[in-house]
Design a protein around this motif. Sequence first.
Motif, PDB file in Angstrom:
ATOM      1  N   UNK A  30      -3.134  15.509  57.988  1.00 16.20           N
ATOM      2  CA  UNK A  30      -2.035  14.858  58.699  1.00 16.20           C
ATOM      3  C   UNK A  30      -0.928  15.855  59.031  1.00 16.20           C
ATOM      4  N   UNK A  31      -0.070  15.479  59.970  1.00 12.20           N
ATOM      5  CA  UNK A  31       1.061  16.337  60.328  1.00 12.20           C
ATOM      6  C   UNK A  31       1.978  16.555  59.130  1.00 12.20           C
ATOM      7  N   UNK A  32       2.190  15.511  58.336  1.00 10.92           N
ATOM      8  CA  UNK A  32       3.054  15.630  57.150  1.00 10.92           C
ATOM      9  C   UNK A  32       2.441  16.601  56.139  1.00 10.92           C
ATOM     10  N   UNK A  33       1.136  16.471  55.887  1.00  8.39           N
ATOM     11  CA  UNK A  33       0.476  17.376  54.938  1.00  8.39           C
ATOM     12  C   UNK A  33       0.553  18.814  55.423  1.00  8.39           C
ATOM     13  N   UNK A  34       0.334  19.009  56.710  1.00 12.33           N
ATOM     14  CA  UNK A  34       0.395  20.353  57.276  1.00 12.33           C
ATOM     15  C   UNK A  34       1.801  20.934  57.152  1.00 12.33           C
ATOM     16  N   UNK A  35       2.826  20.127  57.391  1.00 12.22           N
ATOM     17  CA  UNK A  35       4.219  20.588  57.312  1.00 12.22           C
ATOM     18  C   UNK A  35       4.619  20.943  55.882  1.00 12.22           C
ATOM     19  N   UNK A  36       4.029  20.289  54.899  1.00  6.93           N
ATOM     20  CA  UNK A  36       4.370  20.521  53.500  1.00  6.93           C
ATOM     21  C   UNK A  36       3.550  21.656  52.877  1.00  6.93           C
ATOM     22  N   UNK A  37       2.459  22.026  53.534  1.00  5.12           N
ATOM     23  CA  UNK A  37       1.604  23.097  53.040  1.00  5.12           C
ATOM     24  C   UNK A  37       2.331  24.441  53.163  1.00  5.12           C
ATOM     25  N   UNK A  38       1.948  25.397  52.323  1.00  6.51           N
ATOM     26  CA  UNK A  38       2.558  26.727  52.342  1.00  6.51           C
ATOM     27  C   UNK A  38       1.561  27.698  52.971  1.00  6.51           C
ATOM     28  N   UNK A  39       1.910  28.235  54.121  1.00  6.16           N
ATOM     29  CA  UNK A  39       1.029  29.172  54.812  1.00  6.16           C
ATOM     30  C   UNK A  39       1.006  30.508  54.076  1.00  6.16           C
ATOM     31  N   UNK A  40      -0.036  31.308  54.286  1.00  7.19           N
ATOM     32  CA  UNK A  40      -0.083  32.642  53.675  1.00  7.19           C
ATOM     33  C   UNK A  40       1.122  33.511  54.067  1.00  7.19           C
ATOM     34  N   UNK A  41       1.580  33.387  55.290  1.00  4.26           N
ATOM     35  CA  UNK A  41       2.733  34.161  55.758  1.00  4.26           C
ATOM     36  C   UNK A  41       3.996  33.773  54.995  1.00  4.26           C
ATOM     37  N   UNK A  42       4.212  32.479  54.827  1.00  6.30           N
ATOM     38  CA  UNK A  42       5.388  31.997  54.092  1.00  6.30           C
ATOM     39  C   UNK A  42       5.267  32.367  52.625  1.00  6.30           C
ATOM     40  N   UNK A  43       4.076  32.239  52.071  1.00  2.00           N
ATOM     41  CA  UNK A  43       3.839  32.598  50.658  1.00  2.00           C
ATOM     42  C   UNK A  43       4.239  34.064  50.415  1.00  2.00           C
ATOM     43  N   UNK A  44       3.818  34.960  51.312  1.00  2.00           N
ATOM     44  CA  UNK A  44       4.155  36.377  51.185  1.00  2.00           C
ATOM     45  C   UNK A  44       5.656  36.594  51.339  1.00  2.00           C
ATOM     46  N   UNK A  45       6.281  35.905  52.292  1.00  2.00           N
ATOM     47  CA  UNK A  45       7.730  36.041  52.497  1.00  2.00           C
ATOM     48  C   UNK A  45       8.504  35.649  51.240  1.00  2.00           C
ATOM     49  N   UNK A  46       8.106  34.555  50.602  1.00  2.00           N
ATOM     50  CA  UNK A  46       8.786  34.088  49.385  1.00  2.00           C
ATOM     51  C   UNK A  46       8.538  35.058  48.228  1.00  2.00           C
ATOM     52  N   UNK A  47       7.303  35.539  48.099  1.00  2.00           N
ATOM     53  CA  UNK A  47       6.993  36.512  47.034  1.00  2.00           C
ATOM     54  C   UNK A  47       7.825  37.781  47.219  1.00  2.00           C
ATOM     55  N   UNK A  48       7.921  38.255  48.449  1.00  2.00           N
ATOM     56  CA  UNK A  48       8.721  39.454  48.736  1.00  2.00           C
ATOM     57  C   UNK A  48      10.203  39.191  48.472  1.00  2.00           C
ATOM     58  N   UNK A  49      10.712  38.070  48.927  1.00  2.00           N
ATOM     59  CA  UNK A  49      12.126  37.729  48.746  1.00  2.00           C
ATOM     60  C   UNK A  49      12.497  37.673  47.269  1.00  2.00           C
ATOM     61  N   UNK A  50      11.626  37.082  46.456  1.00  2.00           N
ATOM     62  CA  UNK A  50      11.925  36.891  45.028  1.00  2.00           C
ATOM     63  C   UNK A  50      11.383  38.025  44.151  1.00  2.00           C
ATOM     64  N   UNK A  51      10.825  39.040  44.763  1.00  2.00           N
ATOM     65  CA  UNK A  51      10.312  40.179  44.004  1.00  2.00           C
ATOM     66  C   UNK A  51       9.127  39.847  43.119  1.00  2.00           C
ATOM     67  N   UNK A  52       8.434  38.731  43.417  1.00  2.00           N
ATOM     68  CA  UNK A  52       7.278  38.335  42.617  1.00  2.00           C
ATOM     69  C   UNK A  52       7.624  37.934  41.200  1.00  2.00           C
ATOM     70  N   UNK A  53       8.889  37.571  40.972  1.00  2.00           N
ATOM     71  CA  UNK A  53       9.361  37.185  39.633  1.00  2.00           C
ATOM     72  C   UNK A  53       9.793  35.718  39.610  1.00  2.00           C
ATOM     73  N   UNK A  54       9.588  35.100  38.469  1.00  2.00           N
ATOM     74  CA  UNK A  54      10.052  33.735  38.271  1.00  2.00           C
ATOM     75  C   UNK A  54      11.573  33.699  38.387  1.00  2.00           C
ATOM     76  N   UNK A  55      12.090  32.792  39.179  1.00  2.00           N
ATOM     77  CA  UNK A  55      13.550  32.692  39.355  1.00  2.00           C
ATOM     78  C   UNK A  55      14.239  32.128  38.118  1.00  2.00           C
ATOM     79  N   UNK A  56      13.475  31.562  37.197  1.00  2.00           N
ATOM     80  CA  UNK A  56      14.052  30.982  35.979  1.00  2.00           C
ATOM     81  C   UNK A  56      14.080  32.017  34.846  1.00  2.00           C
ATOM     82  N   UNK A  57      12.923  32.578  34.515  1.00  2.00           N
ATOM     83  CA  UNK A  57      12.829  33.448  33.332  1.00  2.00           C
ATOM     84  C   UNK A  57      12.617  34.924  33.652  1.00  2.00           C
ATOM     85  N   UNK A  58      12.306  35.239  34.909  1.00  2.00           N
ATOM     86  CA  UNK A  58      12.101  36.627  35.305  1.00  2.00           C
ATOM     87  C   UNK A  58      10.693  37.155  35.083  1.00  2.00           C
ATOM     88  N   UNK A  59       9.791  36.332  34.559  1.00  2.00           N
ATOM     89  CA  UNK A  59       8.419  36.761  34.314  1.00  2.00           C
ATOM     90  C   UNK A  59       7.704  37.115  35.618  1.00  2.00           C
TER      91      UNK A  59
END
Length: 100
Positions: free
Chosen positions: A2-31
Amino acid sequence: MSKASKACDISPTVRKEVMDRDGGRCIICGSMQGIQIAHYISRARLGLGIPQNLACMCLLCHAEMDNGKYHTEYQNIFKGHLQAKYDHWDETELTYKKWR
């Protein structure tokens, strides 16, 4: 899918952007172990799969945020993290709306 499921899914491009932005570390504990991409507004509540709604979290912190006693505290940390990353971050823009 569905359009809703597709909009809520995380694309590989977005996944990489978030990993890069957060340095691949947990924002809570830093792991850097067991890192997942977590939704601030959950997929169940139609939270979009966009960087402004996502952050890196380890398995334990992600589970604790979703189902644990620190839910509110972790949500507040998550919100603060996103607000610090995006100047005009707006929680109302993070959910799928059928009639956009």
